[in-house]
Write a protein that holds these residues in place. Structure first.
Motif, PDB file in Angstrom:
ATOM      1  N   GLY A  55       0.803  -1.218   0.000  1.00 23.22           N
ATOM      2  CA  GLY A  55       0.000   0.000   0.000  1.00 23.22           C
ATOM      3  C   GLY A  55       0.833   1.263   0.000  1.00 23.22           C
ATOM      4  O   GLY A  55       0.392   2.316   0.483  1.00 23.22           O
ATOM      5  N   LEU A  56       2.040   1.169  -0.570  1.00 26.11           N
ATOM      6  CA  LEU A  56       2.950   2.315  -0.593  1.00 26.11           C
ATOM      7  C   LEU A  56       3.002   2.957  -1.966  1.00 26.11           C
ATOM      8  O   LEU A  56       2.733   2.314  -2.983  1.00 26.11           O
ATOM      9  N   LEU A  57       3.392   4.221  -1.967  1.00 28.11           N
ATOM     10  CA  LEU A  57       3.683   4.944  -3.201  1.00 28.11           C
ATOM     11  C   LEU A  57       5.130   5.398  -3.181  1.00 28.11           C
ATOM     12  O   LEU A  57       5.686   5.680  -2.115  1.00 28.11           O
ATOM     13  N   LEU A  58       5.718   5.490  -4.354  1.00 27.38           N
ATOM     14  CA  LEU A  58       6.994   6.153  -4.553  1.00 27.38           C
ATOM     15  C   LEU A  58       6.669   7.462  -5.265  1.00 27.38           C
ATOM     16  O   LEU A  58       6.041   7.455  -6.327  1.00 27.38           O
ATOM     17  N   ILE A  59       7.064   8.568  -4.663  1.00 28.39           N
ATOM     18  CA  ILE A  59       6.694   9.888  -5.176  1.00 28.39           C
ATOM     19  C   ILE A  59       7.973  10.647  -5.513  1.00 28.39           C
ATOM     20  O   ILE A  59       8.880  10.741  -4.677  1.00 28.39           O
ATOM     21  N   ALA A  60       8.062  11.161  -6.734  1.00 29.27           N
ATOM     22  CA  ALA A  60       9.262  11.850  -7.215  1.00 29.27           C
ATOM     23  C   ALA A  60       9.090  13.357  -7.134  1.00 29.27           C
ATOM     24  O   ALA A  60       7.998  13.890  -7.387  1.00 29.27           O
ATOM     25  N   PHE A  61      10.188  14.026  -6.804  1.00 28.70           N
ATOM     26  CA  PHE A  61      10.225  15.484  -6.710  1.00 28.70           C
ATOM     27  C   PHE A  61      11.506  15.989  -7.344  1.00 28.70           C
ATOM     28  O   PHE A  61      12.517  15.281  -7.376  1.00 28.70           O
ATOM     29  N   GLU A  62      11.482  17.227  -7.797  1.00 28.58           N
ATOM     30  CA  GLU A  62      12.692  17.895  -8.262  1.00 28.58           C
ATOM     31  C   GLU A  62      13.297  18.608  -7.059  1.00 28.58           C
ATOM     32  O   GLU A  62      12.676  19.512  -6.483  1.00 28.58           O
ATOM     33  N   ALA A  63      14.486  18.196  -6.666  1.00 26.38           N
ATOM     34  CA  ALA A  63      15.113  18.735  -5.458  1.00 26.38           C
ATOM     35  C   ALA A  63      15.242  20.258  -5.515  1.00 26.38           C
ATOM     36  O   ALA A  63      14.894  20.952  -4.554  1.00 26.38           O
ATOM     37  N   GLU A  64      15.703  20.773  -6.626  1.00 24.75           N
ATOM     38  CA  GLU A  64      15.952  22.213  -6.728  1.00 24.75           C
ATOM     39  C   GLU A  64      14.674  23.035  -6.593  1.00 24.75           C
ATOM     40  O   GLU A  64      14.703  24.168  -6.103  1.00 24.75           O
ATOM     41  N   ALA A  65      13.538  22.470  -6.978  1.00 23.10           N
ATOM     42  CA  ALA A  65      12.263  23.198  -6.917  1.00 23.10           C
ATOM     43  C   ALA A  65      11.730  23.319  -5.489  1.00 23.10           C
ATOM     44  O   ALA A  65      10.823  24.124  -5.239  1.00 23.10           O
ATOM     45  N   LEU A  66      12.281  22.560  -4.552  1.00 27.64           N
ATOM     46  CA  LEU A  66      11.781  22.591  -3.180  1.00 27.64           C
ATOM     47  C   LEU A  66      12.367  23.729  -2.359  1.00 27.64           C
ATOM     48  O   LEU A  66      11.932  23.975  -1.234  1.00 27.64           O
ATOM     49  N   GLY A  67      13.347  24.429  -2.909  1.00 31.24           N
ATOM     50  CA  GLY A  67      13.857  25.635  -2.279  1.00 31.24           C
ATOM     51  C   GLY A  67      14.874  25.392  -1.176  1.00 31.24           C
ATOM     52  O   GLY A  67      15.377  24.289  -0.972  1.00 31.24           O
ATOM     53  N   LEU A  68      15.143  26.469  -0.444  1.00 31.59           N
ATOM     54  CA  LEU A  68      16.189  26.456   0.574  1.00 31.59           C
ATOM     55  C   LEU A  68      15.850  25.609   1.790  1.00 31.59           C
ATOM     56  O   LEU A  68      16.733  25.286   2.581  1.00 31.59           O
ATOM     57  N   GLU A  69      14.575  25.268   1.950  1.00 30.69           N
ATOM     58  CA  GLU A  69      14.191  24.420   3.087  1.00 30.69           C
ATOM     59  C   GLU A  69      14.597  22.963   2.890  1.00 30.69           C
ATOM     60  O   GLU A  69      14.489  22.166   3.816  1.00 30.69           O
ATOM     61  N   LEU A  70      15.043  22.612   1.678  1.00 29.91           N
ATOM     62  CA  LEU A  70      15.576  21.267   1.438  1.00 29.91           C
ATOM     63  C   LEU A  70      17.055  21.298   1.786  1.00 29.91           C
ATOM     64  O   LEU A  70      17.822  22.076   1.213  1.00 29.91           O
ATOM     65  N   ARG A  71      17.429  20.473   2.750  1.00 31.62           N
ATOM     66  CA  ARG A  71      18.820  20.429   3.197  1.00 31.62           C
ATOM     67  C   ARG A  71      19.341  19.005   3.063  1.00 31.62           C
ATOM     68  O   ARG A  71      18.631  18.049   3.340  1.00 31.62           O
ATOM     69  N   TRP A  72      20.600  18.896   2.677  1.00 33.65           N
ATOM     70  CA  TRP A  72      21.262  17.603   2.554  1.00 33.65           C
ATOM     71  C   TRP A  72      22.022  17.387   3.850  1.00 33.65           C
ATOM     72  O   TRP A  72      23.005  18.076   4.125  1.00 33.65           O
ATOM     73  N   GLU A  73      21.536  16.440   4.650  1.00 36.26           N
ATOM     74  CA  GLU A  73      22.058  16.253   5.997  1.00 36.26           C
ATOM     75  C   GLU A  73      22.526  14.819   6.202  1.00 36.26           C
ATOM     76  O   GLU A  73      21.953  13.889   5.628  1.00 36.26           O
ATOM     77  N   PRO A  74      23.558  14.624   7.030  1.00 41.99           N
ATOM     78  CA  PRO A  74      24.079  13.270   7.263  1.00 41.99           C
ATOM     79  C   PRO A  74      23.075  12.392   7.986  1.00 41.99           C
ATOM     80  O   PRO A  74      22.361  12.829   8.870  1.00 41.99           O
ATOM     81  N   SER A  75      23.026  11.145   7.555  1.00 43.36           N
ATOM     82  CA  SER A  75      22.161  10.147   8.187  1.00 43.36           C
ATOM     83  C   SER A  75      22.937   8.843   8.208  1.00 43.36           C
ATOM     84  O   SER A  75      24.105   8.844   8.584  1.00 43.36           O
ATOM     85  N   ARG A  76      22.319   7.751   7.721  1.00 41.46           N
ATOM     86  CA  ARG A  76      22.954   6.422   7.769  1.00 41.46           C
ATOM     87  C   ARG A  76      24.425   6.465   7.351  1.00 41.46           C
ATOM     88  O   ARG A  76      24.743   6.817   6.228  1.00 41.46           O
ATOM     89  N   GLY A  77      25.287   6.116   8.283  1.00 42.88           N
ATOM     90  CA  GLY A  77      26.704   6.008   7.956  1.00 42.88           C
ATOM     91  C   GLY A  77      27.324   7.296   7.450  1.00 42.88           C
ATOM     92  O   GLY A  77      28.336   7.261   6.763  1.00 42.88           O
ATOM     93  N   GLY A  78      26.717   8.430   7.739  1.00 50.11           N
ATOM     94  CA  GLY A  78      27.257   9.705   7.293  1.00 50.11           C
ATOM     95  C   GLY A  78      26.830  10.115   5.893  1.00 50.11           C
ATOM     96  O   GLY A  78      27.190  11.190   5.434  1.00 50.11           O
ATOM     97  N   ALA A  79      26.071   9.278   5.203  1.00 54.14           N
ATOM     98  CA  ALA A  79      25.592   9.632   3.865  1.00 54.14           C
ATOM     99  C   ALA A  79      24.651  10.838   3.957  1.00 54.14           C
ATOM    100  O   ALA A  79      23.902  10.980   4.928  1.00 54.14           O
TER     101      ALA A  79
END
Length: 114
Positions: A55-79
């Motif tokens: 019952g899941l969906l995979l939903i695609a987004f354009e990263a650049e269109a999401l603006g400055l509130e989208l941040r690339w932050e470390p998670s699993r293993g520092g990725a």
């Protein structure tokens, strides 16, 4: 264009489409941001956080269109993972596709995505 992906219960996403806002899943709300994955991270995300769930969906987004509130932050293993620090308008999605379980119990991703 950098595509990023959200794995989400279809019922949550359909409700968000009706209301015009997606504030996130319970995990997103707990963590204070909406979790996304890159194409290279999505299979591991599905296996780790959504194992055996249908019952899941995979939903695609354009990263650049999401603006400055989208941040690339470390998670699993520092990725670095994309995290959105705001609510999401469902109209920002490029597309959504079912993310069914295959015969082996792993999620089946759309052809060509990964």
């Amino acid at each position: 264009m950098t595509k990023i992906y959200k794995i989400c219960d279809e019922s949550f996403w359909r409700a968000a489409e009706s209301f015009g806002v997606f504030s996130g899943s319970a995990d997103d709300l707990r963590d204070g941001f909406i979790h996304f994955s890159t194409a290279a991270q999505a299979r591991e995300t599905a296996a780790k956080h959504f194992a055996g769930r249908s019952g899941l969906l995979l939903i695609a987004f354009e990263a650049e269109a999401l603006g400055l509130e989208l941040r690339w932050e470390p998670s699993r293993g520092g990725a670095l993972f994309p995290h959105l620090h705001r609510a999401l308008n469902p109209e920002e999605a490029l597309w959504s596709e079912p993310l069914p379980l295959g015969p082996d119990g792993a999620h089946v991703f759309p052809p060509g995505m990964i």
